[in-house]
Design an enzyme around this catalytic site. Structure first.
Site, PDB file in Angstrom:
ATOM      1  N   ARG A  30       1.027  -1.302   0.118  1.00  8.06           N
ATOM      2  CA  ARG A  30      -0.233   0.212  -0.097  1.00  8.06           C
ATOM      3  C   ARG A  30       0.439   1.318   0.397  1.00  8.06           C
ATOM      4  NH1 ARG A  30      -1.360   0.486   5.199  1.00  8.06           N
ATOM      5  NH2 ARG A  30      -4.290   1.330   4.594  1.00  8.06           N
ATOM      6  N   GLU A  59     -15.532  -9.029 -20.942  1.00  4.10           N
ATOM      7  CA  GLU A  59     -14.720  -9.556 -19.863  1.00  4.10           C
ATOM      8  C   GLU A  59     -15.050 -11.577 -19.577  1.00  4.10           C
ATOM      9  OE1 GLU A  59     -12.090  -6.379 -19.224  1.00  4.10           O
ATOM     10  OE2 GLU A  59     -12.282  -8.280 -19.095  1.00  4.10           O
ATOM     11  N   HIS A  81      -6.170  -0.873 -11.356  1.00  4.35           N
ATOM     12  CA  HIS A  81      -7.651  -0.264 -11.692  1.00  4.35           C
ATOM     13  C   HIS A  81      -7.258   0.857 -11.764  1.00  4.35           C
ATOM     14  CE1 HIS A  81      -7.546  -4.619 -13.432  1.00  4.35           C
ATOM     15  NE2 HIS A  81      -8.441  -4.517 -13.912  1.00  4.35           N
ATOM     16  N   ARG A 116     -15.620  -0.953   1.494  1.00  8.15           N
ATOM     17  CA  ARG A 116     -14.840  -2.269   2.097  1.00  8.15           C
ATOM     18  C   ARG A 116     -15.125  -2.665   3.001  1.00  8.15           C
ATOM     19  NH1 ARG A 116     -10.647  -5.063  -0.983  1.00  8.15           N
ATOM     20  NH2 ARG A 116      -8.451  -3.936   0.961  1.00  8.15           N
ATOM     21  N   ARG A 132     -17.329  -3.404 -14.870  1.00 10.35           N
ATOM     22  CA  ARG A 132     -17.597  -4.623 -16.583  1.00 10.35           C
ATOM     23  C   ARG A 132     -17.340  -5.718 -15.336  1.00 10.35           C
ATOM     24  NH1 ARG A 132     -12.428  -1.833 -20.022  1.00 10.35           N
ATOM     25  NH2 ARG A 132     -14.296  -0.390 -19.813  1.00 10.35           N
ATOM     26  N   TYR A 133     -16.094  -5.636 -14.496  1.00 12.24           N
ATOM     27  CA  TYR A 133     -16.475  -7.834 -14.351  1.00 12.24           C
ATOM     28  C   TYR A 133     -17.016  -7.894 -12.771  1.00 12.24           C
ATOM     29  CZ  TYR A 133     -11.615  -5.624 -15.490  1.00 12.24           C
ATOM     30  OH  TYR A 133     -10.454  -5.429 -16.408  1.00 12.24           O
ATOM     31  N   HIS A 160       0.684  -6.113 -14.959  1.00 10.23           N
ATOM     32  CA  HIS A 160      -0.551  -7.039 -15.204  1.00 10.23           C
ATOM     33  C   HIS A 160      -1.516  -7.649 -16.098  1.00 10.23           C
ATOM     34  CE1 HIS A 160      -4.215  -6.303 -12.575  1.00 10.23           C
ATOM     35  NE2 HIS A 160      -4.631  -6.101 -13.720  1.00 10.23           N
ATOM     36  N   ALA A 161      -1.293  -8.570 -16.579  1.00  8.74           N
ATOM     37  CA  ALA A 161      -1.549  -8.777 -17.372  1.00  8.74           C
ATOM     38  C   ALA A 161      -3.342  -8.448 -18.372  1.00  8.74           C
ATOM     39  CB  ALA A 161      -2.674 -10.526 -17.254  1.00  8.74           C
ATOM     40  N   HIS A 191      -9.107 -16.113 -19.496  1.00  7.69           N
ATOM     41  CA  HIS A 191      -9.631 -14.947 -19.234  1.00  7.69           C
ATOM     42  C   HIS A 191      -8.548 -13.764 -20.525  1.00  7.69           C
ATOM     43  CE1 HIS A 191     -11.439 -11.268 -17.933  1.00  7.69           C
ATOM     44  NE2 HIS A 191     -10.830 -10.139 -17.886  1.00  7.69           N
ATOM     45  N   GLU A 192      -7.394 -13.637 -21.196  1.00  7.56           N
ATOM     46  CA  GLU A 192      -7.120 -13.149 -22.025  1.00  7.56           C
ATOM     47  C   GLU A 192      -7.244 -13.370 -22.842  1.00  7.56           C
ATOM     48  OE1 GLU A 192      -5.844 -10.660 -18.400  1.00  7.56           O
ATOM     49  OE2 GLU A 192      -6.065 -10.146 -20.465  1.00  7.56           O
ATOM     50  N   TRP A 241     -13.262   5.015   1.463  1.00 11.63           N
ATOM     51  CA  TRP A 241     -12.815   3.795   0.514  1.00 11.63           C
ATOM     52  C   TRP A 241     -12.824   2.342   1.405  1.00 11.63           C
ATOM     53  CZ3 TRP A 241     -11.201   1.294  -3.821  1.00 11.63           C
ATOM     54  CH2 TRP A 241     -10.393   0.112  -4.117  1.00 11.63           C
ATOM     55  N   HIS A 248     -10.485 -12.322 -24.348  1.00 11.27           N
ATOM     56  CA  HIS A 248     -10.632 -10.903 -24.785  1.00 11.27           C
ATOM     57  C   HIS A 248      -9.769 -11.542 -26.526  1.00 11.27           C
ATOM     58  CE1 HIS A 248     -11.145  -8.126 -21.636  1.00 11.27           C
ATOM     59  NE2 HIS A 248     -10.792  -8.887 -20.651  1.00 11.27           N
TER      60      HIS A 248
HETATM   61  C1  LIG Z   1      -5.456  -9.405 -14.938  1.00  9.72           C
HETATM   62  C2  LIG Z   1      -6.722  -8.603 -15.638  1.00  9.72           C
HETATM   63  N1  LIG Z   1      -6.504  -7.856 -16.983  1.00  9.72           N
HETATM   64  C3  LIG Z   1      -7.238  -7.038 -17.581  1.00  9.72           C
HETATM   65  C4  LIG Z   1      -8.172  -7.296 -18.563  1.00  9.72           C
HETATM   66  O1  LIG Z   1      -7.811  -8.305 -18.774  1.00  9.72           O
HETATM   67  O2  LIG Z   1      -9.732  -6.919 -17.972  1.00  9.72           O
HETATM   68  C5  LIG Z   1      -6.412  -5.776 -18.308  1.00  9.72           C
HETATM   69  C6  LIG Z   1      -5.672  -5.213 -17.600  1.00  9.72           C
HETATM   70  C7  LIG Z   1      -6.948  -4.101 -17.492  1.00  9.72           C
HETATM   71  C8  LIG Z   1      -7.780  -3.902 -19.145  1.00  9.72           C
HETATM   72  N2  LIG Z   1      -7.455  -5.371 -19.332  1.00  9.72           N
HETATM   73  C9  LIG Z   1      -7.385  -5.753 -20.690  1.00  9.72           C
HETATM   74  O3  LIG Z   1      -6.627  -6.592 -21.028  1.00  9.72           O
HETATM   75  C10 LIG Z   1      -8.332  -4.879 -21.912  1.00  9.72           C
HETATM   76  N3  LIG Z   1      -7.176  -4.707 -22.381  1.00  9.72           N
HETATM   77  C11 LIG Z   1      -9.558  -6.043 -21.992  1.00  9.72           C
HETATM   78  C12 LIG Z   1     -10.722  -4.908 -23.154  1.00  9.72           C
HETATM   79  O4  LIG Z   1      -9.845  -5.290 -24.275  1.00  9.72           O
HETATM   80  O5  LIG Z   1     -11.780  -5.056 -23.304  1.00  9.72           O
HETATM   81  C13 LIG Z   1      -7.958  -8.256 -14.805  1.00  9.72           C
HETATM   82  O6  LIG Z   1      -7.641  -6.938 -14.642  1.00  9.72           O
HETATM   83  N4  LIG Z   1      -8.851  -9.113 -14.109  1.00  9.72           N
HETATM   84  C14 LIG Z   1      -9.094 -10.339 -14.913  1.00  9.72           C
HETATM   85  C15 LIG Z   1      -9.844 -10.420 -13.300  1.00  9.72           C
HETATM   86  C16 LIG Z   1     -10.575  -9.106 -12.617  1.00  9.72           C
HETATM   87  C17 LIG Z   1      -9.733  -7.860 -13.009  1.00  9.72           C
HETATM   88  C18 LIG Z   1      -8.405  -7.625 -11.739  1.00  9.72           C
HETATM   89  O7  LIG Z   1      -7.504  -8.399 -12.288  1.00  9.72           O
HETATM   90  O8  LIG Z   1      -8.741  -7.247 -10.896  1.00  9.72           O
HETATM   91 ZN   LIG Z   2     -10.405  -9.441 -18.992  1.00 10.57          ZN
END
Ligand SMILES: C[C@H](N[C@H](C(=O)O)[C@@H]1CCCN1C(=O)[C@@H](N)CC(=O)O)C(=O)N1CCC[C@H]1C(=O)O
Ligand SMILES: [Zn+2]
Length: 606
Positions: A159, A384, A486, A462, A495-496, A326-327, A356-357, A458, A360
């Site tokens: 943090r 998502e 994010h 929580r 969105r998630y 971050h993926a 997940h990726e 925040w 996309h």
């Molecule tokens: C690991 C995942 N990374 C995002 C995703 O894949 O959504 C990345 C980073 C932010 C956007 N992004 C994209 O790849 C966009 N280009 C996708 C698109 O084109 O819209 C992520 O952040 N996740 C997955 C589960 C919950 C959340 C988390 O980990 O909190």
């Molecule tokens: Zn995603």
């Protein structure tokens, strides 16, 4: 200069309309391709030089969007086809690029990028003296350590090194972002983000879904709290009923899958955590993504193209480069180049993230022949949900057995409950987190939450929604929202939450299409071409139709509906209700001094 310029004559000639759209489409592909390439270079090699190249390109791209906006306003939308009108509206939805004051736009983009860089390069000095990054070290520690103080050191350190370094930057980001989107007529950035759902009741709809799902979460929370008290001792838990935020196996307590061995209801069954088996079989990052690719191929969907395998970054570089670990999944908007960037480690969690990726990427591939302005999800939640839907099949014991990651499939009641628990730690645990992030941000963008209240609000959310609390007193210099990717990255989050609801609707629809008859949570659509065709037909639409039409094409109804999710977890909810009895729930207010909590205790236990 202002964005609107002089109001040109309103053009109605169909030939002129078509040539504008064709021109925009080819120019936009070139501009967006360049922007993607330059951004990719920065994200995979964080240097001042690469950041400058990216920021310069973002200004070029904004100028292109401003020009396109100005030209688009010269056309008479009332005489167009529905499709052309939809295209023009999307061409004019240029977001913060509406900011024609170049100094302000440059500053906004710089602040945003600096916050993301702080997050992506932060390292924590542990008591041992080691300096650990989030990926993979702190993530791994949070998942595997059961030492209260070690977890606390990692959690406090993260943090401080991330959010703690960007509080003032965030306040400026909010101010400049709001100013930019107001030029387009949006009330604030939150209103702009919600406009992508094109649903006047969107905020109420998601609140209703969250309220409908809270009982599920409350039961899981109570169960986890009881088990964690056995591990860490009752004295570590506030009498308000909250769980200390650093004990859930994840830096943000957003998913609790790492606790599966402690939280499995019936011991003595084969573990459902396939991490050890993946390591034993010498899984590589490539093999993880080939496994995901294989599933899409089994459905007759589009395989990853050669450029994906050539140009993706699937492991953290070992050459000293700083990268954004971050993926993420990338569309390069030229119809050929699609990449994933993931600092993959060999764990069950990263196998899930890879799906997940890749979801996309599959969406990018399916709508790649749409006009550029339609190369988006039907709404952001759809994007998502794609990979997660596939992953719901992959994670079934049947499928994990079929790919050799678990030795036997036993579907007696106890094993079934164990499996549902492992899925609940991933899907139910997430719901309040997925919901509260943008509750906080929307209140910030509206000006209801001012900078001196950022951190307090925040934690209010929580404590209220997630039932977790800070293990240490809060100070107003903290900025815990900044500890979650994010927020500094400026990526919306509701969105998630939407995805975690609709992915079960999609799963049910595809299982029906695959003629599957059993309980939803054991459905595996692997090899079902009909399911693959149905999903592909929805994905091909991109954002060319209002999302209820895409929803209808796939699920034969037009709404977000939590019922499939509730049906999926029904057996687990019954088990948890039995286990918990009256021992569930928490005080909505964060724990402060014991006296205040005492009165809650008096009411609560009565
Ligand atoms: C690991 C995942 N990374 C995002 C995703 O894949 O959504 C990345 C980073 C932010 C956007 N992004 C994209 O790849 C966009 N280009 C996708 C698109 O084109 O819209 C992520 O952040 N996740 C997955 C589960 C919950 C959340 C988390 O980990 O909190
Ligand atoms: Zn995603």
């Amino acid at each position: 200069s202002t964005l609107f310029g002089v109001k040109g004559q309103s053009i109605s000639d169909p030939t002129e309309i078509q040539s504008f759209l064709d021109n925009f489409n080819s120019q936009a592909q070139a501009v967006f391709y360049k922007q993607s390439e330059v951004s990719w270079t920065y994200y995979t090699n964080i240097t001042d030089y690469n950041q400058k190249l990216m920021l310069d390109e973002q200004l070029m791209s904004a100028k292109f969007s401003q020009e396109a906006y100005r030209n688009a306003t010269r056309f008479n939308l009332t005489v167009m086809t529905q499709e052309d009108r939809r295209l023009f509206i999307k061409i004019m939805d240029i977001g913060t690029a509406a900011q024609t004051n170049e100094t302000k736009l440059a500053y906004l983009n710089k602040v945003q990028s600096d916050m993301e860089t702080i997050y992506s390069t932060a390292k924590v000095t542990m008591p041992s003296g080691q300096r650990l990054p989030l990926d993979p070290d702190l993530t791994q520690l949070m998942a595997t350590s059961r030492n209260y103080d070690e977890l606390l050191a990692a959690w406090l350190g993260w943090r401080a090194e991330s959010g703690g370094k960007m509080k003032n930057l965030y306040a400026e980001y909010v101010e400049y972002n709001n100013e930019a989107v107001k030029i387009l007529g949006h009330a604030d950035t939150g209103a702009y983000w919600r406009s992508w759902y094109d649903t006047p009741t969107f905020e109420d709809d998601v609140r209703a879904l969250f309220d409908q799902l809270r009982p599920l979460y409350e039961q899981l929370h109570a169960y986890a709290r009881r088990k964690l008290k056995q591990i860490y001792g009752n004295d570590k838990f506030p009498s308000s009923g909250h769980i200390p935020a650093h004990l859930l196996g994840n830096m943000w307590a957003q998913q609790w899958s790492s606790l599966i061995d402690e939280l499995t209801p019936y011991k003595g069954k084969p573990t459902l955590d396939v991490t050890d088996e993946m390591v034993r079989q010498n899984y590589t990052a490539i093999r993880i993504f080939q496994t995901a690719d294989d599933f899409f191929k089994s459905l007759g969907m589009i395989p990853m193209p050669d450029t994906f395998w050539d140009k993706s970054l699937l492991e953290k570089p070992q050459d000293g480069r700083e990268v954004v670990c971050h993926a993420s999944a990338w569309d390069f908007y030229n119809g050929r180049d699609f990449r994933i960037k993931q600092c993959t480690v060999i764990t069950a969690e990263d196998l899930e993230t890879a799906h997940h990726e890749m979801g996309h990427i599959e969406y990018f591939l399916q709508y790649k022949d749409q006009p550029v302005s339609f190369r988006d999800g039907a709404n952001p939640g759809f994007h998502e949900a794609v990979g997660d839907v596939i992953s719901l099949s992959v994670q079934t014991p049947e499928h994990m057995h079929s790919i050799g990651l678990i030795p036997t499939v036993s579907n007696d009641t106890e094993s079934d409950i164990n499996f549902l628990m492992s899925m609940a730690l991933q899907k139910i645990a997430f719901l309040p987190f997925g919901y509260l992030i943008d509750q906080w941000r929307w209140s910030v963008f509206r000006g209801e939450t001012t900078p001196e209240k950022y951190n307090e609000e925040w934690w209010n959310l929580r404590c209220r929604y997630q039932g977790i609390s800070s293990p240490v007193p809060l100070t107003s210099s903290d900025f815990d929202p900044g500890a979650k990717y994010h927020i500094p990255a400026g990526v919306p989050y509701i969105r998630y939450f939407v995805s975690f609801v609709i992915q079960f609707q999609f799963h049910k629809a595809l299982c029906d299409e695959a003629n599957y008859r059993g309980p939803l949570h054991r459905c595996d659509i692997y090899n079902s071409k009909p399911a693959g065709t149905l999903l592909s037909n929805m994905l091909k639409l991109g954002s060319s139709k209002p999302w209820p039409e895409a929803m209808n094409l796939l699920t034969r109804q037009r709404k977000m509906d939590a019922q499939p999710l509730m049906d999926y977890f029904k057996p687990l909810l019954e088990y948890l209700r039995q286990e918990n009895g009256n021992d569930y729930g928490w005080h909505p207010i964060c724990p402060t001094d014991p006296t205040e909590i005492q009165e809650f205790l008096d009411n609560y236990s009565s």
